[in-house]
Scaffold this motif. Structure first.
Motif, short mmCIF file in Angstrom:
data_model
loop_
_atom_site.label_atom_id
_atom_site.label_comp_id
_atom_site.label_asym_id
_atom_site.label_seq_id
_atom_site.Cartn_x
_atom_site.Cartn_y
_atom_site.Cartn_z
N TYR A 113 0.82 -1.21 0.00
CA TYR A 113 0.00 0.00 0.00
C TYR A 113 0.86 1.26 0.00
N GLY A 114 2.16 1.13 0.22
CA GLY A 114 3.05 2.29 0.18
C GLY A 114 3.21 2.82 -1.23
N GLY A 115 3.58 4.10 -1.32
CA GLY A 115 3.77 4.71 -2.64
C GLY A 115 2.51 4.70 -3.48
N SER A 116 1.35 4.77 -2.82
CA SER A 116 0.05 4.77 -3.51
C SER A 116 -0.13 3.54 -4.38
N HIS A 157 4.70 -0.16 3.19
CA HIS A 157 3.81 0.48 4.16
C HIS A 157 2.63 -0.45 4.44
N PRO A 158 2.68 -1.21 5.54
CA PRO A 158 1.56 -2.10 5.88
C PRO A 158 0.35 -1.30 6.37
N VAL A 159 -0.80 -1.95 6.37
CA VAL A 159 -2.01 -1.38 6.95
C VAL A 159 -2.55 -2.35 7.99
N SER A 160 -3.26 -1.81 8.97
CA SER A 160 -3.80 -2.65 10.04
C SER A 160 -5.24 -3.05 9.77
N VAL A 161 -5.89 -2.38 8.81
CA VAL A 161 -7.30 -2.67 8.54
C VAL A 161 -7.44 -4.07 7.94
N ARG A 162 -8.47 -4.77 8.40
CA ARG A 162 -8.78 -6.09 7.87
C ARG A 162 -10.25 -6.12 7.47
N PRO A 163 -10.59 -6.75 6.37
CA PRO A 163 -12.00 -6.84 5.99
C PRO A 163 -12.82 -7.52 7.08
N SER A 164 -13.84 -6.81 7.57
CA SER A 164 -14.65 -7.34 8.67
C SER A 164 -16.12 -6.96 8.56
N LEU A 165 -16.45 -6.02 7.69
CA LEU A 165 -17.84 -5.59 7.54
C LEU A 165 -18.60 -6.57 6.65
N GLY A 186 -6.09 15.54 2.56
CA GLY A 186 -4.79 14.93 2.76
C GLY A 186 -4.38 14.04 1.61
N GLY A 187 -3.13 13.60 1.67
CA GLY A 187 -2.60 12.74 0.62
C GLY A 187 -2.90 11.28 0.88
N PHE A 188 -2.38 10.43 0.01
CA PHE A 188 -2.68 9.01 0.07
C PHE A 188 -2.34 8.39 1.43
N PRO A 189 -1.16 8.61 2.01
CA PRO A 189 -0.87 7.97 3.30
C PRO A 189 -1.82 8.40 4.40
N THR A 190 -2.19 9.69 4.39
CA THR A 190 -3.11 10.20 5.41
C THR A 190 -4.49 9.56 5.26
N LEU A 191 -4.99 9.52 4.05
CA LEU A 191 -6.30 8.94 3.81
C LEU A 191 -6.30 7.44 4.10
N LEU A 192 -5.21 6.77 3.76
CA LEU A 192 -5.11 5.34 4.02
C LEU A 192 -5.22 5.06 5.51
N GLY A 193 -4.65 5.95 6.32
CA GLY A 193 -4.73 5.78 7.76
C GLY A 193 -6.13 5.95 8.31
N ARG A 194 -7.02 6.54 7.53
CA ARG A 194 -8.40 6.75 7.99
C ARG A 194 -9.33 5.61 7.58
N VAL A 195 -8.83 4.68 6.79
CA VAL A 195 -9.65 3.51 6.42
C VAL A 195 -9.64 2.55 7.59
N SER A 196 -10.75 2.47 8.29
CA SER A 196 -10.80 1.69 9.52
C SER A 196 -11.48 0.34 9.36
N ALA A 197 -12.29 0.19 8.33
CA ALA A 197 -13.00 -1.08 8.14
C ALA A 197 -13.37 -1.25 6.67
N LEU A 198 -13.31 -2.49 6.21
CA LEU A 198 -13.65 -2.81 4.83
C LEU A 198 -14.59 -4.02 4.83
#
Length: 338
Positions: A113-116, A157-165, A186-198
């Motif tokens: 997910y790093g580098g968009s 750049h790892p993400v902590s969100v996991r599909p759960s919805l 914000g840019g891609f890294p900032t927005l990615l950090g706001r994705v809390s659930a998928l």
């Protein structure tokens, strides 16, 4: 695939440039020229590159070499990108490229997910050139894989969100179920950090053929969706399709035990991009006419934008009318390269 040597010439020309510019924007030229060469437009590669050249920056300076012992501490450090590229160039010179890829793919996959998502996309293009080569791969194509892997390691750049919805059984319905994030500043890294659930994309895929089919389904659904939802963010929503397609293109070069985790990571990437950039609702889109795949590619080339070219390349992998409509929609929405 281009057999004229033009792609190799272009890659050699580009390997004196860094993978980014302005400290954060990706150099798309290696991916775009590979797309053009793969789609019968090799004769236009250098002319396109001449237009893109002002965006290129010199290859960055090296620092401390990355080694088999110290690589964990360098992972995800964009300041070490030249060191990482040097590391992979040395490994690929020592061992078959497939072995290097198979060793590093599971290490890099959690950080796609790093580098968009551009690093994994660049690797996908590089792998396609290597898989399509007749006989021994050329030095520029092997070097391109080293550049792609090095860029990925530096921007890991790892993400902590996991599909759960609650989700759906089809990829298209699951993408429709992705919730939009509320704050889009914000840019891609900032927005990615706001994705809390998928949402969960429920599928039955354990055998390699099933995994390949499901990943193909995802690429098709994301490509189709661009035609109706690309207006949400005409550039970034391209990656909802091109990132999983990069993974799909790489599968044939990977051991089968890496296919299923690759599918999971591709879904997370596509869904996260959708959460970050999709509009509140889609529209009905009618293409400006009926065009052959070759004519659509020619339109993308005439337009020149690198994201348009890459989405068109993915659309041609799918090949149906809705996919071609997505490519034509990208031409309409995006600013041309001048």
């Amino acid at each position: 695939m281009d057999t004229s040597g033009t792609l190799d010439e272009a890659l050699e020309r580009l390997h004196g440039s860094g993978p980014e510019r302005l400290g954060r924007l990706t150099n798309h030229a290696p991916m775009a020229v590979e797309s053009l060469a793969a789609r019968g437009q090799a004769r236009s590669v250098h002319r396109w590159l001449d237009l893109y050249a002002p965006k290129l920056e010199e290859f960055p300076s090296r620092g401390e070499p990355v080694t088999d012992a110290n690589w964990p501490e360098a992972l995800g450090d964009p300041r070490r990108v030249a060191d990482w590229i040097g590391y992979f160039a040395a490994r690929i010179a020592e061992r078959p490229w497939r072995e290097v890829l198979a060793q590093w793919w599971p290490r890099l996959l959690p950080g796609m997910y790093g580098g968009s998502t551009h690093p994994v996309i660049r690797v996908g293009h590089a792998v396609r050139t290597l898989l399509s080569a007749e006989g021994e791969p050329t030095a520029p194509r092997l070097a391109e894989l080293a550049h792609g892997l090095g860029y990925w390691a530096a921007r890991h750049h790892p993400v902590s969100v996991r599909p759960s919805l609650p989700g759906a059984r089809t990829a298209a319905a699951a993408l429709d179920a992705v919730p939009r994030i509320a704050d889009r500043n914000g840019g891609f890294p900032t927005l990615l950090g706001r994705v809390s659930a998928l949402p969960v994309w429920t599928y039955e895929a354990t055998e390699p053929a099933e995994v390949h089919a499901r990943l193909t389904e995802l690429v098709r659904a994301a490509t189709h969706r661009y035609a109706t939802h690309g207006h949400g963010e005409e550039t970034m929503l391209v990656h909802a399709a091109t990132a999983p397609n990069a993974v799909l293109r790489t599968l044939p070069a990977l051991p089968h035990d890496l296919w299923l985790p690759s599918l999971h990571a591709a879904w997370t990437a596509s869904a996260a991009v959708t959460a970050m950039y999709a509009p509140p609702a889609g529209i009905t889109y009618t293409p400006p006419g009926t065009f052959t795949p070759e004519e659509v590619m020619e339109r993308a080339l005439a337009h020149g934008d690198e994201h348009v070219i890459k989405l068109t390349d993915t659309a041609l992998d799918i090949g149906d009318e809705r996919a071609l409509a997505a490519a034509l929609r990208a031409v309409e929405l995006s600013a041309p390269l001048v």
